[in-house]
Write an enzyme that holds these catalytic residues in place. Structure first.
Site, PDB file in Angstrom:
ATOM      1  N   GLY A 117       0.914  -1.356  -0.041  1.00 60.68           N
ATOM      2  CA  GLY A 117       0.043   0.072  -0.146  1.00 60.68           C
ATOM      3  C   GLY A 117       0.785   1.227  -0.064  1.00 60.68           C
ATOM      4  N   GLY A 118       2.048   1.096  -0.383  1.00 60.65           N
ATOM      5  CA  GLY A 118       2.892   2.440  -0.528  1.00 60.65           C
ATOM      6  C   GLY A 118       3.197   2.663   1.100  1.00 60.65           C
ATOM      7  N   SER A 203       5.300  -4.796  -2.540  1.00 59.01           N
ATOM      8  CA  SER A 203       4.959  -3.336  -2.759  1.00 59.01           C
ATOM      9  C   SER A 203       5.753  -2.576  -1.715  1.00 59.01           C
ATOM     10  CB  SER A 203       3.575  -3.439  -2.931  1.00 59.01           C
ATOM     11  OG  SER A 203       3.397  -2.069  -3.766  1.00 59.01           O
TER      12      SER A 203
END
Length: 509
Positions: A117-118, A203
């Site tokens: 989710g960054g 991510s």
């Protein structure tokens, strides 16, 4: 019998059995004080002891963040992963533990998963992050929530001035570090080995994992790392240092109309997010990228990319990889299309990311093959940047005499998907295929068993190989190959093209 009650340094905790009743599940364990009120934008403080038995039956609140659309107009990320609007709160410093141990003296390896989710979205109990698949392979598995966005990464001169280490803006990183310290101190109560902790994530979680390798604040804690679709050495994104982060934060606070950080501390989280939307013109991509960690001289003595390039980080086993079509336009990503810009804009992109606009235009064949250039802009530019970052990490391991990395390249296109997209491996690695809407078939289940075994073996031994699995060789000077993750698992030579080579040269400079 599953271990359901443990004694930590802070007090007794009682959990439940998981869906697999041989696994003990402890949800929502506080690992630090709630960072609210005067503790907003301050380093986390140790959790206070409690009386009696803490009933760890429910997930903790997720970090205060923008909701991701999950119905009607939402993308597959929203529909697959953000199916529930969980309670949001700044009081979010909680972790979850899955353990297969029957007693506290088993000293099982530990995997700590850092969510994606960054640095603006996500949480540790996302439906595809269930730890039972690893637990049944003999691993104590931990997930956690930490501060995000403006709550986790606002830097500001006033915040730096009040901090004993003369830093600001890395609160989300400090939360993760505090959680790892908690795990180090307490995981033996859950049957885990505090001397065998591996961090892994995808991510944004992949980036957080490489950061846990490079910060000296986790020395003696992190003994291995897996970086999925994030991490590596990506110089195309530039380097954010404390001074620049402070300037950015001051612009935000000034725009919001607050006279000081203390005044901003009194604002509600709803008010802060509302003003962030206004600052970013309601652009979701701008909101996602507005805040992030910075090289502050304390949490990170230098930028983490530079620390990897120079080998100034933990020499521990590592695994790294990405998908073949991370950000290529399809229904996985809302919007789903990218247009080829005019030459001036494309040149400017090359100057910004690679420092050479003309070389960039040649690499994407802008003037000679418009169809190929359009394909690059459909998402391959960012995909290849991530892939080059992985190769650069593996090359840096060799150059610095570190343990060689195990690298993968996922080409698998899951059922009903159009590409080997970002996050395609989640349900396979965690064995959570039943928690997806996709119509997975028999070979998907077999592949899930294989990938879960690879990941579990790495967490246990620092090596993904094991009985019955295709041999996965590390990336070395003599064997620069990667594992092709598809239904037919096998080693392949590095796929390459002019754009990958151009980006790799920048990452290794």
């Amino acid at each position: 019998m599953a271990l359901l009650q443990v004694k930590t340094e802070s007090g007794m905790i009682e959990g439940l059995t998981g869906w697999n009743q041989a696994v003990g599940l402890f949800r929502g364990i506080p690992y630090a004080k709630a960072p609210v009120g005067n503790l907003r934008w301050k380093a986390p403080e140790p959790v206070e002891p409690w009386e009696g038995v803490l009933k760890a039956y429910n997930w903790g609140p997720i970090s205060y963040q923008e909701r991701r659309a999950s119905e009607g107009g939402g993308d597959l990320i929203g529909e697959e992963f953000y199916c529930v609007e969980w309670p949001r709160s700044e009081d979010c410093l909680y972790l979850n533990v899955w353990t297969p141990a029957k007693s506290a003296n088993e000293k099982l390896p530990v995997g700590v998963y850092l969510h994606g989710g960054g640095y603006a979205q996500g949480y540790g109990h996302l439906n595809c992050y269930d730890g039972e698949g690893f637990a049944k392979r003999g691993i104590v598995t931990v997930t956690l929530n930490h501060r995000l966005g403006i709550f986790g990464y606002l830097a500001h001169p006033e915040l730096t001035a009040e901090d004993e280490h003369h830093t600001s803006g890395n609160y989300g990183m400090l939360d993760i570090i505090e959680a790892l310290k908690w795990v180090k101190k307490n995981i033996s109560a859950f049957g885990g080995d505090p001397d065998q902790i591996t961090v892994f994530g995808q991510s944004g979680g992949g980036g957080k994992s490489v950061m846990m390798l490079t910060t000296p604040l986790t020395d003696g804690i992190v003994k291995g790392a897996i970086m999925q679709s994030g991490g590596g050495v990506d110089m195309t994104r530039g380097e954010l240092h404390l001074k620049e982060a402070e300037e950015n934060g001051k612009k935000v606070i000034d725009f919001m109309g607050y006279a000081s950080v203390d005044e901003a501390r009194k604002a509600s989280p709803e008010e802060l997010l509302k003003k962030i939307r206004e600052y970013c013109d309601n652009n979701p991509l701008k909101m996602m990228g507005l805040f992030g960690p910075n090289a502050d001289g304390y949490v990170f003595p230098k930028h983490w990319n530079r620390l990897v390039q120079s080998g100034e980080f933990k020499d521990v086993p590592t695994m790294i990889g990405c998908t073949a079509q991370e950000f290529v336009a399809d229904k996985f990503i809302a919007g789903g299309s990218f247009k080829l810009p005019d030459r001036e804009k494309a040149f400017a992109d090359g100057e910004r990311d690679l420092g050479d606009g003309e070389a960039y235009l040649r690499a994407i064949k802008y003037d000679t093959d418009p169809e190929y250039a359009a394909k690059m802009y459909s998402g391959y530019v960012r995909t290849y940047a991530m892939y080059a970052a992985d190769i650069a990490f593996s090359e840096s391991q060799i150059a610095n005499g570190h343990k060689p990395a195990y690298q993968y390249y996922l080409t698998l296109v899951p059922p009903t998907a159009e590409t080997a997209h970002h996050s395609a491996e989640h349900q396979y690695v965690f064995q959570t295929l039943t928690k997806s809407k996709r119509p997975y078939a028999g070979r998907d289940w077999d592949l899930s068993n294989q990938l879960a075994d690879y990941w579990a073996n790495f967490i246990k031994y620092g090596n993904p190989n094991g009985d019955g699995l295709p041999q996965w060789t590390p990336y070395t000077a003599d064997c620069k190959q990667v594992m092709d993750i598809d239904y037919n698992l096998h080693m392949i030579d590095l796929p390459t093209n002019d754009l990958i080579e151009l980006q790799l040269a920048l990452d290794l400079k």
